[in-house]
Design an enzyme around this catalytic site. Structure first.
Site, PDB file in Angstrom:
ATOM      1  N   SER A  51      19.362  -7.940  -8.795  1.00 49.71           N
ATOM      2  CA  SER A  51      17.467  -8.236  -9.783  1.00 49.71           C
ATOM      3  C   SER A  51      17.927  -9.110 -11.149  1.00 49.71           C
ATOM      4  CB  SER A  51      17.255  -7.244 -10.677  1.00 49.71           C
ATOM      5  OG  SER A  51      16.768  -6.255  -8.773  1.00 49.71           O
ATOM      6  N   GLU A  77       0.956  -1.003   0.131  1.00 47.35           N
ATOM      7  CA  GLU A  77      -0.274  -0.493   0.075  1.00 47.35           C
ATOM      8  C   GLU A  77       0.963   0.967   0.154  1.00 47.35           C
ATOM      9  OE1 GLU A  77      -2.577  -0.870   3.748  1.00 47.35           O
ATOM     10  OE2 GLU A  77      -3.455  -2.175   3.083  1.00 47.35           O
ATOM     11  N   HIS A 132       3.329  -9.926  -9.511  1.00 43.18           N
ATOM     12  CA  HIS A 132       4.924 -10.636  -9.831  1.00 43.18           C
ATOM     13  C   HIS A 132       5.443  -9.166  -9.346  1.00 43.18           C
ATOM     14  CE1 HIS A 132       9.097  -9.914 -11.599  1.00 43.18           C
ATOM     15  NE2 HIS A 132       8.898 -11.551 -11.056  1.00 43.18           N
ATOM     16  N   SER A 133       4.848  -8.088  -8.836  1.00 41.52           N
ATOM     17  CA  SER A 133       5.358  -7.136  -8.784  1.00 41.52           C
ATOM     18  C   SER A 133       4.328  -5.804  -8.512  1.00 41.52           C
ATOM     19  CB  SER A 133       6.600  -6.527  -8.464  1.00 41.52           C
ATOM     20  OG  SER A 133       6.640  -5.809 -10.746  1.00 41.52           O
TER      21      SER A 133
END
Length: 467
Positions: free
Chosen positions: A230, A144, A359-360
């Site tokens: 990443s 959020e 996923h993100s």
């Protein structure tokens, strides 16, 4: 049998021996000394070429002991181990009639289907539940916060809480963690505080990465948790190398490397498995198979039966486990670690689960899978709910304690955000440090240049970044 002619025209043959022919898909059973019921492991105690990889061929003259070339009992004394001949033209099938079974302890309603699993004490069970609830709460609030523009990026572990926490609970603190980017729960289990998570997400001066990493790219030397990268699957060869170092130093520890089903489609995955198998490195390969590599389903990634069968192809013991069953994950990793450390063997664990979130924050998973499917997994296969039902039946938890726990954790997360948000960012100088012992001239020039630019155009740069 291989036949050769020497320079003297004498017939030379390879010495026949009794060999073996083992099916690629043959299952062997693991019996743990602490478990009365076996669970399925691929390739355990199965002879394979690695066992004989240092043997060489032995060419000997055996004219009087030759067998018929049609005799199926003949073998080829090949480097790496004997290979039995056959006159039958048989290709190894590309698929199995039945998929590899999935090890499970708790059913969907939290009832044990067996009493034979690694026993967990009350304190450990309650910590597993507490950390899973904490992970869920962190994910909800931090997600959020990103949507509010307070942090730049986030991804959740919704639906994969058991994989995170239960696997971490089965390890020792001396074991090294090589995460992908969805294993924040492993770090939580090891004592990384909610405030430390918030500091990294906001990239403030207390962030151990000095604000130079994307959010959720955690790392902690104190907790033997290697910093997240990443790039997909690059952590796998690193984990194998570290495991080999532990073995050479005779350490009573192993490494564990986490990756997704998408990571198994990379070259680093295959190189790492082969490296580990050949060198007998004490590493646990933990595949979090949640069905999708971002938007690519596993059906578009490979034709094999998931990832578990790839372990046996490289001579690695492998097991498939229900990733939404905390007790099954704990037991499998507990046994995997024991084998890795005591026998110096790599182990592959494939956990079948489902990514019940996007996923993100850069992804909308409803574009490539039905929203009803996501909701069903969240509602019916929630690993936290399943584990809670079990500990409630054990008499270790009640609704009042759970309610107080959830409320307390929520307050801690909100407080951590407020504190992290008010902290200054790391100073400009930290952009140029920690790479060279002595900074080269070109970097010194860049540092001077950026400082001058900020002074000339202060309105274009954040005010909370010290010069």
């Amino acid at each position: 049998m291989a036949l050769l002619l020497s320079k003297s025209r004498k017939l030379i043959c390879l010495k026949p021996k009794i060999g073996f022919l083992s099916s690629v898909y043959h299952h062997h059973t693991l019996i743990s000394p602490n478990l009365r019921t076996p669970f399925r492991i691929l390739g355990l105690n199965q002879p394979h070429f690695a066992s004989f990889r240092f043997e060489s061929t032995k060419v000997q003259t055996q004219l009087n002991s030759m067998h018929s070339i049609h005799n199926d009992s003949q073998v080829l004394d090949f480097p790496g181990g004997e290979v039995k001949f056959t006159s039958h033209l048989n290709f190894i099938p590309e698929t199995r009639e039945e998929r590899v079974h999935c090890y499970r302890v708790l059913d969907d309603y939290g009832y044990p289907i067996t009493s034979d699993f690694a026993q967990i004490e009350k304190e450990v069970a309650l910590k597993i539940f507490t950390d899973m609830v904490t992970l869920q709460t962190m994910d909800t609030i931090f997600y959020e916060a990103q949507r509010q523009g307070r942090i730049s990026f986030y991804l959740t572990t919704v639906g994969e809480e058991a994989i995170n926490i239960a696997s971490a609970a089965a390890l020792k603190t001396d074991d090294f963690i090589f995460p992908q980017y969805r294993e924040s729960g492993v770090l939580l289990w090891r004592g990384f505080t909610i405030q430390e998570f918030a500091n990294q997400l906001f990239g403030n001066k207390h962030d151990y990465g000095k604000g130079r990493q994307m959010p959720i790219h955690y790392g902690s030397n104190k907790h033997n948790y290697i910093t997240v990268a990443s790039t997909v699957a690059t952590q796998l060869p690193h984990a194998v190398g570290a495991a080999y170092a532990l073995k050479m130093d005779a350490k009573n520890a192993c490494t564990i490397v986490y990756f997704g089903d998408g990571g198994s489609s990379t070259g680093d995955f295959h190189a790492a498995l082969n490296f580990a198998a050949v060198l007998d490195a004490p590493v646990i390969f933990f595949c979090r198979n949640n069905g999708f590599a971002i938007s690519t389903p596993v059906s578009d990634q490979f034709r094999s039966d998931g990832v578990v069968t790839k372990g046996q192809a490289y001579g690695i013991r492998s097991i498939r486990v229900d990733g939404n069953d905390a007790l099954a994950v704990f037991t499998a990793v507990h046994e995997a670690r024991k084998m890795a450390v005591t026998e110096h063997k790599p182990i592959l664990v494939e956990a079948l689960t489902y990514r019940a979130g996007h996923h993100s924050t850069s992804d909308d998973s409803t574009k490539y899978r039905p929203a009803k499917e996501i909701d069903w997994w969240r509602r019916e296969r929630d690993p936290v709910s399943r584990f809670r039902k079990w500990i409630e039946r054990e008499g270790w938890l009640n609704s009042q304690v759970e309610s107080e726990l959830c409320s307390n954790i929520r307050k801690q997360v909100l407080q951590a955000i407020q504190v992290a948000e008010k902290q200054e960012k790391p100073p400009i100088k930290d952009v140029f440090t920690d790479v060279y012992d002595v900074s080269p001239a070109n970097l010194q020039e860049q540092e001077i240049s950026i400082r001058e630019t900020i002074r000339k155009h202060p309105q274009d740069y954040p005010t909370d970044v010290p010069l």
